[in-house]
Design a protein around this motif. Structure first.
Motif, mmCIF file in Angstrom:
data_model
loop_
_atom_site.group_PDB
_atom_site.id
_atom_site.type_symbol
_atom_site.label_atom_id
_atom_site.label_comp_id
_atom_site.label_asym_id
_atom_site.label_seq_id
_atom_site.Cartn_x
_atom_site.Cartn_y
_atom_site.Cartn_z
ATOM 1 N N TYR A 123 86.190 50.514 52.930
ATOM 2 C CA TYR A 123 85.226 49.861 52.049
ATOM 3 C C TYR A 123 83.909 50.644 52.033
ATOM 4 O O TYR A 123 83.231 50.710 51.006
ATOM 5 C CB TYR A 123 84.991 48.464 52.610
ATOM 6 N N GLY A 124 83.556 51.226 53.188
ATOM 7 C CA GLY A 124 82.316 51.990 53.262
ATOM 8 C C GLY A 124 82.491 53.416 52.798
ATOM 9 O O GLY A 124 81.631 53.969 52.110
ATOM 10 N N ILE A 125 83.627 54.023 53.146
ATOM 11 C CA ILE A 125 83.863 55.435 52.841
ATOM 12 C C ILE A 125 83.872 55.697 51.345
ATOM 13 O O ILE A 125 83.500 56.774 50.887
ATOM 14 C CB ILE A 125 85.196 55.895 53.484
ATOM 15 N N ILE A 126 84.280 54.693 50.565
ATOM 16 C CA ILE A 126 84.334 54.883 49.113
ATOM 17 C C ILE A 126 82.962 55.256 48.575
ATOM 18 O O ILE A 126 82.840 55.846 47.495
ATOM 19 C CB ILE A 126 84.879 53.613 48.427
ATOM 20 N N ALA A 127 81.915 54.937 49.343
ATOM 21 C CA ALA A 127 80.565 55.300 48.921
ATOM 22 C C ALA A 127 80.380 56.812 48.877
ATOM 23 O O ALA A 127 79.526 57.304 48.138
ATOM 24 C CB ALA A 127 79.540 54.679 49.859
ATOM 25 N N VAL A 128 81.153 57.547 49.657
ATOM 26 C CA VAL A 128 80.946 58.995 49.756
ATOM 27 C C VAL A 128 81.287 59.715 48.452
ATOM 28 O O VAL A 128 80.423 60.395 47.888
ATOM 29 C CB VAL A 128 81.676 59.578 50.977
ATOM 30 N N PRO A 129 82.539 59.594 47.911
ATOM 31 C CA PRO A 129 82.783 60.283 46.627
ATOM 32 C C PRO A 129 81.859 59.768 45.530
ATOM 33 O O PRO A 129 81.391 60.541 44.697
ATOM 34 C CB PRO A 129 84.246 59.956 46.312
ATOM 35 N N THR A 130 81.574 58.477 45.560
ATOM 36 C CA THR A 130 80.680 57.898 44.559
ATOM 37 C C THR A 130 79.311 58.569 44.616
ATOM 38 O O THR A 130 78.764 58.975 43.584
ATOM 39 C CB THR A 130 80.540 56.384 44.810
ATOM 40 N N GLY A 131 78.773 58.699 45.826
ATOM 41 C CA GLY A 131 77.476 59.347 45.991
ATOM 42 C C GLY A 131 77.517 60.785 45.526
ATOM 43 O O GLY A 131 76.616 61.238 44.800
ATOM 44 N N ILE A 132 78.557 61.516 45.911
ATOM 45 C CA ILE A 132 78.679 62.925 45.541
ATOM 46 C C ILE A 132 78.655 63.080 44.028
ATOM 47 O O ILE A 132 77.868 63.860 43.470
ATOM 48 C CB ILE A 132 79.991 63.520 46.109
ATOM 49 N N VAL A 133 79.530 62.315 43.343
ATOM 50 C CA VAL A 133 79.674 62.464 41.895
ATOM 51 C C VAL A 133 78.408 62.013 41.178
ATOM 52 O O VAL A 133 77.958 62.659 40.223
ATOM 53 C CB VAL A 133 80.923 61.690 41.406
ATOM 54 N N THR A 134 77.799 60.920 41.661
ATOM 55 C CA THR A 134 76.582 60.436 41.007
ATOM 56 C C THR A 134 75.479 61.478 41.065
ATOM 57 O O THR A 134 74.821 61.770 40.061
ATOM 58 C CB THR A 134 76.095 59.126 41.674
ATOM 59 N N VAL A 135 75.275 62.068 42.252
ATOM 60 C CA VAL A 135 74.231 63.086 42.399
ATOM 61 C C VAL A 135 74.523 64.271 41.482
ATOM 62 O O VAL A 135 73.614 64.800 40.827
ATOM 63 C CB VAL A 135 74.128 63.529 43.879
ATOM 64 N N GLU A 136 75.798 64.655 41.398
ATOM 65 C CA GLU A 136 76.183 65.787 40.562
ATOM 66 C C GLU A 136 75.938 65.479 39.086
ATOM 67 O O GLU A 136 75.388 66.305 38.351
ATOM 68 C CB GLU A 136 77.666 66.098 40.812
ATOM 69 N N PHE A 137 76.326 64.268 38.655
ATOM 70 C CA PHE A 137 76.097 63.849 37.266
ATOM 71 C C PHE A 137 74.614 63.876 36.946
ATOM 72 O O PHE A 137 74.217 64.298 35.861
ATOM 73 C CB PHE A 137 76.616 62.424 37.037
ATOM 74 N N SER A 138 73.830 63.398 37.903
ATOM 75 C CA SER A 138 72.401 63.303 37.622
ATOM 76 C C SER A 138 71.790 64.695 37.552
ATOM 77 O O SER A 138 70.847 64.932 36.781
ATOM 78 C CB SER A 138 71.741 62.388 38.656
ATOM 79 N N LYS A 139 72.342 65.661 38.308
ATOM 80 C CA LYS A 139 71.896 67.050 38.177
ATOM 81 C C LYS A 139 72.243 67.593 36.794
ATOM 82 O O LYS A 139 71.416 68.217 36.128
ATOM 83 C CB LYS A 139 72.554 67.930 39.249
ATOM 84 N N GLN A 140 73.495 67.355 36.377
ATOM 85 C CA GLN A 140 73.957 67.803 35.057
ATOM 86 C C GLN A 140 73.043 67.273 33.961
ATOM 87 O O GLN A 140 72.686 67.976 33.030
ATOM 88 C CB GLN A 140 75.384 67.262 34.801
ATOM 89 N N GLU A 141 72.703 65.990 34.133
ATOM 90 C CA GLU A 141 71.858 65.317 33.141
ATOM 91 C C GLU A 141 70.507 66.024 33.038
ATOM 92 O O GLU A 141 69.996 66.246 31.948
ATOM 93 C CB GLU A 141 71.673 63.857 33.589
ATOM 94 N N PHE A 167 72.195 61.066 49.582
ATOM 95 C CA PHE A 167 72.692 62.343 49.069
ATOM 96 C C PHE A 167 71.668 62.962 48.135
ATOM 97 O O PHE A 167 71.448 64.174 48.161
ATOM 98 C CB PHE A 167 74.000 62.137 48.298
ATOM 99 N N SER A 168 71.089 62.120 47.304
ATOM 100 C CA SER A 168 70.167 62.673 46.309
ATOM 101 C C SER A 168 68.902 63.184 47.004
ATOM 102 O O SER A 168 68.297 64.167 46.551
ATOM 103 C CB SER A 168 69.898 61.631 45.229
ATOM 104 N N LYS A 169 68.515 62.565 48.122
ATOM 105 C CA LYS A 169 67.388 63.093 48.907
ATOM 106 C C LYS A 169 67.755 64.446 49.500
ATOM 107 O O LYS A 169 66.977 65.399 49.446
ATOM 108 C CB LYS A 169 67.028 62.120 50.051
ATOM 109 N N GLN A 170 68.949 64.527 50.115
ATOM 110 C CA GLN A 170 69.436 65.781 50.695
ATOM 111 C C GLN A 170 69.394 66.898 49.661
ATOM 112 O O GLN A 170 69.003 68.019 49.951
ATOM 113 C CB GLN A 170 70.886 65.610 51.170
ATOM 114 N N GLU A 171 69.862 66.538 48.449
ATOM 115 C CA GLU A 171 69.941 67.506 47.354
ATOM 116 C C GLU A 171 68.547 68.048 47.038
ATOM 117 O O GLU A 171 68.366 69.242 46.846
ATOM 118 C CB GLU A 171 70.529 66.790 46.133
ATOM 119 N N LYS A 172 67.565 67.137 47.017
ATOM 120 C CA LYS A 172 66.195 67.545 46.717
ATOM 121 C C LYS A 172 65.636 68.438 47.821
ATOM 122 O O LYS A 172 65.024 69.460 47.543
ATOM 123 C CB LYS A 172 65.307 66.306 46.535
#
Lengths: 283, 283, 283, 283
Positions: free
Chosen positions: A223-241, B237-242
């Motif tokens: 339940y907690g680990i699912i946060a990891v791919p979510t965090g990774i992809v979100t940060v990446e999307f926000s960079k792309q944006e 993650f987003s802090k780390q990225e920054k």
């Protein structure tokens, strides 16, 4: 003087219709082809349903023949309209197209319906052709880009999940009895992944108190680990944006069209391209 | 004059091969060792499958002997090639290595296959050695860093989930009958966690209308609560990225290699290090 | 001259021990109390397990008496050491403390073990007292703040999920037969929520092709909708994070301690407070 | 001189009460209507529970008549109080209101309770009327905006999930036997979606080792893929949040009220509007 106003001969015209989607005829050809592919996929699906196959076997076979003949004609047309047929025949789509066409012919040569069905199922891969037409390719490529950029992080994540599953699975095998379904370590690992990913079939479930305690730990971890791919992809999307915003001339920077080089068959040319970027042939 | 061009004796050469991965021989040793570890893990797994064990018991036992002998040789080599053997023997990996080696020897002394299997399963922990070679350690350490930074937040979250599970589990025990599977409070808490984490085995499921209503509340809570760890990790993650972006000389700032000090065995030295950062011995 | 160096009498000293955690004696009292609460909760749990209750009923009852007597003493001490007992008695924790103490006494007056068990389960609410000691209260309050700020968004989200569940549940009831478990609309709505939240017990599952098609739609919706609370909470956390950074004197801005006013019992005083912020009494 | 102080006739007053929520009478009307809609929905639900219907059939029928008569009166009042009845009758809510009213009348004309129940279930759509009153419409519209902005990305995502499900489903059909539940390709695709979305009913579960291996891949894919919609929505929300901050006069920029034009029935007028923005009639 128009880009393709004066086709030299019927082969060129055929090439334009089959390989490109810029002319009305080309668009129609693609739409009909997509409909045919979807129809052939539905046929394979329906034939796999026993009750439907029992009642409509003859109809399905007849329709299968229609699809096969049309795919055959398309395959031949693709070969004769390109200047270097070998390029097409041995390309990924060329092989898929061939394999999608031949199962019915093979059924008169080889026995074993299961193998032929598997071959016909390959027809599904033709679905990817449909993507060619999809209007939102820009968005798709952005998603793809983000996933590619975070692929090492995702690999680390999947690797951790697998190691964790092997460890917890082995632990559960040692604790739980065979009656609960933990009959072997591979099966226990299967259970761990089912639980960690929060799928939870329930075909295997711990019975002992200790086993349920560890299952609880696995669940909360999952339940907690699912946060990891979510965090990774979100940060990446926000960079792309952000990158999108900072690029001076809008996105996508260069518009490509659906034309394919008549010489080497490569696609993805710029709208203003006059020559193939790979072989230099005139488009 | 080269970094390690002139090894004084065979012990130093052995040390370089076993403990480091900078030389071709060292890399080959590591690759073979990883293959052996994975092979020994697969052996343990296969032996746990009854049908396979029944048919190939002798083969599996023979292969187990091969693995045990190779592990024994490796263990001895590790001890004699290091200057302070005690450092290795009583380190985490030293103990794991010993425990991975002895089960087969023990089986001639002690009875009880279950205990020995448990011991052999410890071999799985050797998998972590593989991490040493992994190229994407930079990414892994970044993920680890983010998780460490948010560990108090995650602890608060898990604590809340547990309290919630105890409260709702007790409530469900009072409402639902034994027939539905809610035979005791611990079992009801187990059910609550299964539901809250959206795993949902279905081995225990509420039967009464009131129970199903509360189950519904638990599910929607679980569905919403998952947003909390996700939010925590994403922000981290987003802090780390920054931080990565704002560091002047790129990331990771200092490149470390796989060398281990021949004196004290510590790893993670800088590429340009000439002396061990812990004991000051020449590398 | 010390903050609390000279307590006027034993009542004040008792108050300091029971209601505050700043002195060594106060800390010890809290730790013992937490241990006792956890122990009493475990007792309730164990008694609910039939096999354990059957074997150790006498022991459990004896321990229950110990807990009850200690809780009674604590309750009396709390009343006599505060200046305005009514404030404590009718506060949330006062009522919980009373209800946690009386079940065993009641069992000699009232019959009906189920009711008494329910009352004893209230003891679980005393767990919240433990939070008082928790070191990471700063983090917890930050999480709470973020959830509060996004509560209207979350309400809209839950409202949408409920409407959607009612609509899809009714649709499934019309399509699926009773045999599949869709015996009434409330039950179908229950199934929809089980599916939408990706819990998926499997006690009710669609059997018809159309039902499975709609189930598929519900699943994909549920799979996508989960992004909404996640997005809401992540954005809120990231705002909190930014605010924290822009505040000039660090976070939390004012350190509060565990002291409680001896007069009115209110907590959360500043470290440098000399008077109660609510009633103005000297601390 | 007040905004609506002097209504010309009873029709205008009725219009104000029924279509607007700015006056006390209008608010009361809306609250009563919402209560009635919820009550009618609960009636439909209760009637679907066999045990309740068997015991209270007469009561439920009587209450159904009450609801029907009240809905009929409301429907007539809505028609006579608006200047252009056709606007209301053929609007979305007009049709829903009619369909919510007639089932009981129809039951004396047409046989087939299932069809009538379906019609009565449409009454659920009236729930959306309640939204009119909801105070947090600003938040809802922000969420809606974010979802609309990311709709192409979400479409690409759902498209990919479907293609993936078809491919993996066909693969599982070829591998797994009928006994495990994989009786046809559509059913296997259903299983794949159940697994990919981490719902995991367990009514169909792989039995062979190869099938379980592929199931594992599907699960981990599903566990990771969920990050994609989450990432999309989070980025979109965070953009919305930023836009909100940069708008000079706060959010929402213009406050609208629940008034509806008495002439054309359009809603969402500005608080300071004196004329309908669509037809120009005086409000």
């Amino acid at each position: 003087m128009g880009k393709k106003a004066k086709s030299e001969n019927w082969k060129d015209r055929l090439h334009e219709i089959i390989y490109e989607a810029d002319t009305p005829a080309g668009k129609w050809f693609d739409l009909v082809l997509i409909a045919l592919i979807l129809f052939s996929v539905v046929l394979v699906m329906l034939e796999s349903v026993d009750t439907i196959d029992a009642r409509y076997h003859r109809t399905l076979l007849a329709l299968e023949w229609v699809v096969t003949v049309l795919f055959t004609l398309e395959y031949i047309a693709r070969i004769i309209s390109i200047r270097k047929p070998a390029h097409y025949i041995f390309s990924f789509y060329g092989i898929i197209d061939l394999l999608s066409t031949i199962p019915l012919y093979l059924s008169y040569v080889v026995a074993g319906s299961q193998v032929l069905l598997a071959l016909r199922a390959l027809r599904l891969l033709r679905i990817f052709r449909i993507l060619k037409l999809v209007q939102f390719l820009g968005e798709a490529s952005m998603l793809r880009e983000a996933l590619r950029a975070s692929r090492t992080k995702i690999a680390v994540f999947i690797y951790t999940v697998l190691i964790l599953s092997i460890l917890m699975g082995t632990l559960m095998y040692l604790i739980e009895s065979d009656e609960a379904g933990f009959t072997s370590i591979p099966r226990s690992i299967y259970w761990t992944i089912v639980t960690l990913t929060t799928v939870g079939y329930g075909d295997i479930a711990p019975q002992t108190t200790l086993g349920q305690l560890i299952a609880t730990v696995v669940m909360i971890m999952g339940y907690g680990i699912i946060a990891v791919p979510t965090g990774i992809v979100t940060v990446e999307f926000s960079k792309q944006e952000k990158n999108k915003g900072s690029r001076p001339e809008g996105y996508p920077p260069v518009h490509t069209n659906t034309q394919a080089c008549p010489h080497c068959g490569v696609g993805g040319h710029r709208d203003d391209a006059s020559f193939c970027y790979q072989c230099g042939a005139k488009l």
